[in-house]
Scaffold this active site. Structure first.
Site, PDB file in Angstrom:
ATOM      1  CG  ASP A 121       6.008  14.906  -9.599  1.00  0.00           C
ATOM      2  OD1 ASP A 121       5.304  15.003 -10.109  1.00  0.00           O
ATOM      3  OD2 ASP A 121       5.205  13.221  -8.710  1.00  0.00           O
ATOM      4  CE1 TYR A 123      -1.244  13.872  -4.488  1.00  0.00           C
ATOM      5  CE2 TYR A 123      -1.852  15.519  -2.376  1.00  0.00           C
ATOM      6  CZ  TYR A 123      -2.139  14.259  -3.071  1.00  0.00           C
ATOM      7  OH  TYR A 123      -2.478  13.852  -1.978  1.00  0.00           O
ATOM      8  CG  HIS A 128      -3.842  12.867  -7.516  1.00  0.00           C
ATOM      9  ND1 HIS A 128      -3.814  11.046  -7.813  1.00  0.00           N
ATOM     10  CD2 HIS A 128      -2.944  12.641  -7.086  1.00  0.00           C
ATOM     11  CE1 HIS A 128      -2.826  10.752  -7.320  1.00  0.00           C
ATOM     12  NE2 HIS A 128      -2.244  12.015  -6.546  1.00  0.00           N
ATOM     13  NE  ARG A 137      -4.494  13.272   4.548  1.00  0.00           N
ATOM     14  CZ  ARG A 137      -3.730  12.999   3.013  1.00  0.00           C
ATOM     15  NH1 ARG A 137      -3.174  12.874   3.025  1.00  0.00           N
ATOM     16  NH2 ARG A 137      -4.687  13.893   2.939  1.00  0.00           N
ATOM     17  CD  GLU A 194       1.540   9.553  -8.823  1.00  0.00           C
ATOM     18  OE1 GLU A 194       2.426  10.421  -8.754  1.00  0.00           O
ATOM     19  OE2 GLU A 194       1.222   9.579  -7.423  1.00  0.00           O
ATOM     20  CD  GLU A 196       3.115  13.641 -12.407  1.00  0.00           C
ATOM     21  OE1 GLU A 196       3.591  14.389 -12.527  1.00  0.00           O
ATOM     22  OE2 GLU A 196       3.261  12.729 -11.213  1.00  0.00           O
ATOM     23  CG  ASP A 228       6.119  10.302  -9.588  1.00  0.00           C
ATOM     24  OD1 ASP A 228       6.741   9.391  -9.531  1.00  0.00           O
ATOM     25  OD2 ASP A 228       4.739  10.384  -9.310  1.00  0.00           O
ATOM     26  NE  ARG A 232       0.243   4.804  -6.160  1.00  0.00           N
ATOM     27  CZ  ARG A 232       0.315   6.204  -6.490  1.00  0.00           C
ATOM     28  NH1 ARG A 232       1.437   7.229  -5.878  1.00  0.00           N
ATOM     29  NH2 ARG A 232      -0.085   6.162  -7.658  1.00  0.00           N
ATOM     30  CD  GLN A 235       2.604   7.329  -2.767  1.00  0.00           C
ATOM     31  OE1 GLN A 235       2.957   6.364  -3.881  1.00  0.00           O
ATOM     32  NE2 GLN A 235       2.722   8.359  -2.747  1.00  0.00           N
ATOM     33  CE1 TYR A 239       1.556  10.743   3.129  1.00  0.00           C
ATOM     34  CE2 TYR A 239       1.955   7.844   4.172  1.00  0.00           C
ATOM     35  CZ  TYR A 239       0.556   9.615   3.938  1.00  0.00           C
ATOM     36  OH  TYR A 239       0.263   9.333   4.265  1.00  0.00           O
ATOM     37  CE  LYS A 248       4.904   9.280  -5.496  1.00  0.00           C
ATOM     38  NZ  LYS A 248       3.729   9.175  -6.884  1.00  0.00           N
ATOM     39  CB  THR A 252      10.752   9.994 -13.257  1.00  0.00           C
ATOM     40  OG1 THR A 252      10.607   9.926 -12.177  1.00  0.00           O
ATOM     41  CG2 THR A 252       9.691  10.783 -13.871  1.00  0.00           C
ATOM     42  CB  THR A 342      -1.791  12.465 -10.609  1.00  0.00           C
ATOM     43  OG1 THR A 342      -0.508  11.214  -9.890  1.00  0.00           O
ATOM     44  CG2 THR A 342      -2.177  11.144 -11.090  1.00  0.00           C
ATOM     45  CD  GLU A 356      -6.182   9.401  -7.828  1.00  0.00           C
ATOM     46  OE1 GLU A 356      -7.498  10.672  -8.339  1.00  0.00           O
ATOM     47  OE2 GLU A 356      -5.754   9.601  -9.375  1.00  0.00           O
TER      48      GLU A 356
HETATM   49 CA    CA Z   1       3.797  12.831  -9.036  1.00  0.00          CA
END
Ligand code: CA
Length: 408
Positions: A121, A123, A128, A137, A194, A196, A228, A232, A235, A239, A248, A252, A342, A356
């Site tokens: 997968d 990004y 996104h 962050r 997500e 996709e 996906d 959260r 994650q 992560y 994740k 899927t 995403t 988001e």
């Molecule tokens: Ca994804």
């Protein structure tokens, strides 16, 4: 004129003969026999039976319980089989043979149409990645320094890719908010989607030999919608520093239909302008075919549209992703599946995740059934999409549907 035929489609049907996605189905009288099918309007053609009835040289390739043998057969076979199917479904002289082999979609069970080999997968949406960077962050640059130099991705869990319609059992795991003294274990309270697009590899490649940008169509058979599902809270705690793992890998979901690339020639579009030249193995400026796909996705929760993410806005293309994931010599296998990442556009209503859309739960969205930040048990998410087809037609992608079941 004869009686109404299943092959007399309504004007503008997005599953007309210009589309012809592949799937695998079974019928209630033979539930154990999986067969290759091709969707036409509201019906599925038993492709193996049609090939047999019409004496096709591809009869044995199509008389299979899975798409994998056709995937492995390569681009010339893909083209020839599609030409044959188009003729069987459009030439009036074939109707008497073909019509008895059409099954109404609501009378069949659809299965995962291929065995997934490796699952990766990416990004690839700048919008996104920027939104997620701001959320996770807040004090740093939203995009990491590598983001515009290479398509960031991770290896996922092939064995938990499931077909549309499969329930999603709410996963449990560790979570720890920054203000918590210690992690806790329990059902995820931030279960998300997500939206996709997934790309399905047909032709394998040799270990040690990279697949260049220009070989994309020799290896990739088609595309499919992909959700996906993401926990959260799990994650966010797990992560750092190696990336997504249990947040994740629980599930899927993919469409029951694979749309061949050949149906999407009219949907090819140039990706967004690059900020600076890319390294040669990723530089697609001189490629014959534009690398993007104009796929318009709709995300529904409990029947209400919550977002319309535009795939044409993706910064990295599927060909660049394929080139990048093989540039170290890693080989491709038939059935490899890779997700785009995403899909989020620049507008608020184009964001392909609740993370988001609700800014990590800060801004609930209003649905008829109540406010939502993340998914609740019983919620049903449906992804649909279409792309421009030849002569003003629309190419429909198969939907991806999933309902949240309570944690066990
Ligand atoms: Ca994804």
């Amino acid at each position: 004129m004869s009686e109404h035929s299943p092959l007399d489609l309504a004007e503008g049907d997005p599953f007309g003969p210009h589309n012809l996605p592949y799937g695998v189905f079974s019928t209630s009288d033979e539930p154990g026999r999986r067969r290759l099918g091709v969707r036409i309007g509201g019906y599925v053609l038993d492709a193996g039976a049609a090939a047999h009835a019409l004496g096709s040289p591809y009869a044995s390739l199509l008389a299979q319980p899975s798409l994998n043998p056709l995937l492995a057969a390569g681009r010339t076979a893909w083209r020839d089989v599609r030409r044959a199917l188009t003729a069987w479904l459009t030439v009036p002289a074939h109707r008497a043979d073909v019509e008895p082999l059409l099954h109404p979609l609501d009378a069949v069970t659809l299965h995962l149409p291929y065995e997934v080999a490796d699952y990766v997968d990416f990004y690839a949406s700048e919008h996104h990645a920027t939104n997620v960077g701001h959320i996770f962050r807040p004090d740093g640059e939203p995009l990491t320094p590598n983001w515009k130099h290479l398509p960031i991705g991770y290896h996922g869990r092939a064995g938990t890719v499931v077909v549309s319609g499969t329930d999603v059992v709410r996963p449990s795991g560790q979570r720890k908010a920054p203000s918590d003294a210690a992690p806790v274990f329990g059902p995820s309270v931030k279960l998300d989607i997500e939206a996709e697009v997934g790309f399905l590899v047909g032709t394998p490649s040799e270990l040690g030999t990279p697949v260049p940008l220009g070989s994309f169509r020799d290896h990739v058979f088609g595309l499919t919608l992909l959700n996906d599902w993401s926990a959260r809270d799990v994650q966010a705690w797990e992560y750092v520093p190696l990336g997504p793992f249990l947040g994740k890998s629980f599930q899927t979901s993919v469409s029951a239909w694979v749309t061949p690339l050949e149906a999407l020639d009219a949907a090819r579009t140039a990706p967004p302008a690059r900020d600076f030249p890319l390294l040669p193995y990723l530089d697609d400026a001189a490629e014959e075919e534009p690398g993007g796909f104009d796929v318009r996705i709709t995300v529904e929760i409990n029947g209400e549209t919550v977002a319309e993410p535009p795939f044409s806005t993706m910064y990295w293309t599927a060909a660049q992703q394929l080139a990048h994931m093989t540039v170290n010599g890693a080989s491709l296998r038939t059935g490899d599946l890779y997700g785009s990442g995403t899909v989020s556009g620049p507008e608020v209503n184009q964001r392909g995740s609740l993370l988001e859309l609700t800014w990590n739960g800060r801004d609930a969205i209003d649905l008829a059934g109540g406010k939502r930040t993340f998914l609740e048990d019983g919620d049903e998410v449906v992804l649909t999409a279409w792309a421009p087809g030849p002569d003003g037609t629309r190419v429909g992608l198969g939907e991806v549907r999933g309902r949240i079941a309570p944690a066990v």
